[in-house]
Motif scaffolding. Sequence first.
Motif, mmCIF file in Angstrom:
data_model
loop_
_atom_site.group_PDB
_atom_site.id
_atom_site.type_symbol
_atom_site.label_atom_id
_atom_site.label_comp_id
_atom_site.label_asym_id
_atom_site.label_seq_id
_atom_site.Cartn_x
_atom_site.Cartn_y
_atom_site.Cartn_z
ATOM 1 N N SER A 35 -11.326 8.651 3.895
ATOM 2 C CA SER A 35 -10.689 7.365 3.631
ATOM 3 C C SER A 35 -9.186 7.528 3.546
ATOM 4 C CB SER A 35 -11.226 6.763 2.331
ATOM 5 O OG SER A 35 -11.086 7.691 1.271
ATOM 6 N N ALA A 36 -8.489 6.390 3.658
ATOM 7 C CA ALA A 36 -7.031 6.391 3.578
ATOM 8 C C ALA A 36 -6.573 5.092 2.929
ATOM 9 C CB ALA A 36 -6.417 6.525 4.960
ATOM 10 N N VAL A 37 -5.524 5.205 2.131
ATOM 11 C CA VAL A 37 -4.949 4.038 1.459
ATOM 12 C C VAL A 37 -3.441 4.083 1.611
ATOM 13 C CG1 VAL A 37 -4.626 2.843 -0.745
ATOM 14 C CG2 VAL A 37 -6.815 3.932 -0.248
ATOM 15 N N LEU A 38 -2.874 2.991 2.047
ATOM 16 C CA LEU A 38 -1.436 2.801 2.041
ATOM 17 C C LEU A 38 -1.140 1.999 0.789
ATOM 18 C CD1 LEU A 38 1.161 3.241 3.719
ATOM 19 C CD2 LEU A 38 0.789 0.944 4.634
ATOM 20 N N LEU A 39 -0.231 2.486 -0.038
ATOM 21 C CA LEU A 39 0.012 1.850 -1.327
ATOM 22 C C LEU A 39 1.489 1.764 -1.639
ATOM 23 C CD1 LEU A 39 0.047 4.425 -4.038
ATOM 24 C CD2 LEU A 39 -1.411 4.991 -2.093
ATOM 25 N N SER A 40 1.832 0.803 -2.491
ATOM 26 C CA SER A 40 3.199 0.744 -2.998
ATOM 27 C C SER A 40 3.351 1.876 -4.009
ATOM 28 C CB SER A 40 3.465 -0.611 -3.656
ATOM 29 O OG SER A 40 2.645 -0.784 -4.787
ATOM 30 N N SER A 41 4.575 2.295 -4.246
ATOM 31 C CA SER A 41 4.793 3.431 -5.147
ATOM 32 C C SER A 41 4.337 3.139 -6.575
ATOM 33 C CB SER A 41 6.259 3.859 -5.132
ATOM 34 O OG SER A 41 7.083 2.794 -5.534
ATOM 35 N N ASP A 42 4.154 1.864 -6.916
ATOM 36 C CA ASP A 42 3.639 1.540 -8.247
ATOM 37 C C ASP A 42 2.127 1.318 -8.254
ATOM 38 O OD1 ASP A 42 3.761 -0.864 -6.908
ATOM 39 O OD2 ASP A 42 4.776 -1.945 -8.502
ATOM 40 N N GLY A 43 1.445 1.645 -7.156
ATOM 41 C CA GLY A 43 -0.004 1.701 -7.154
ATOM 42 C C GLY A 43 -0.760 0.504 -6.636
ATOM 43 N N LEU A 44 -0.101 -0.429 -5.965
ATOM 44 C CA LEU A 44 -0.816 -1.568 -5.385
ATOM 45 C C LEU A 44 -1.237 -1.261 -3.954
ATOM 46 C CD1 LEU A 44 1.300 -4.610 -6.621
ATOM 47 C CD2 LEU A 44 -0.838 -3.728 -7.554
ATOM 48 N N VAL A 45 -2.484 -1.541 -3.636
ATOM 49 C CA VAL A 45 -3.018 -1.277 -2.300
ATOM 50 C C VAL A 45 -2.381 -2.239 -1.300
ATOM 51 C CG1 VAL A 45 -5.101 -1.306 -0.880
ATOM 52 C CG2 VAL A 45 -5.207 -0.439 -3.235
ATOM 53 N N LYS A 46 -1.876 -1.673 -0.204
ATOM 54 C CA LYS A 46 -1.332 -2.483 0.890
ATOM 55 C C LYS A 46 -2.295 -2.543 2.060
ATOM 56 C CE LYS A 46 2.913 -2.231 1.991
ATOM 57 N NZ LYS A 46 4.264 -1.874 2.418
ATOM 58 N N SER A 47 -3.001 -1.451 2.295
ATOM 59 C CA SER A 47 -3.938 -1.369 3.405
ATOM 60 C C SER A 47 -4.935 -0.264 3.076
ATOM 61 C CB SER A 47 -3.173 -1.058 4.689
ATOM 62 O OG SER A 47 -4.026 -1.108 5.802
ATOM 63 N N VAL A 48 -6.161 -0.396 3.581
ATOM 64 C CA VAL A 48 -7.194 0.583 3.222
ATOM 65 C C VAL A 48 -8.170 0.785 4.369
ATOM 66 C CG1 VAL A 48 -8.680 -1.164 2.156
ATOM 67 C CG2 VAL A 48 -8.853 1.209 1.408
#
Length: 144
Positions: free
Chosen positions: A29-42
């Motif tokens: 799996s892969a997650v693109l996230l903001s540096s404060d931990g919010l998922v942007k894409s998964v």
Amino acid sequence: MVSDTTGERSADLDWLLSGLAQRVPGTRSAVLLSSDGLVKSVHGLDTDSADHLAALASGLHSLSRSAGVRFAEGGQVRQVVVELDTALLFVSSAGAGTCLAVLAEREADPAVLGYEMAMLVKSVRPYLATAPRHSAARPGAPRP
């Protein structure tokens, strides 16, 4: 929590994460996230697991930045690798205010995975950036 404020640009990034998983055998799996931990894409995770991985990755990246400031003359974080008994977790910087976290099987080739992550980020870095959020005004507080 999957961010609703990321806009169309981030919603269109799922294919990038899927492509990464297809190119590197053993990628779970892969997650693109903001540096404060919010998922942007998964790719490859349900919402709760994506949120959990994003929070972990954000924390690891933050701790690594602190280590860079304290022990590496302010050096920037390139990549964090966590080696577990049955899995590998990679976290890398992916543009301003953004990280990429990838979870892979233990048998995955870490050199290939690290390279593919770097190439993905390099090729689309401008589209991965997360703009800083502005704090909401307190009720009754004057606006600037």
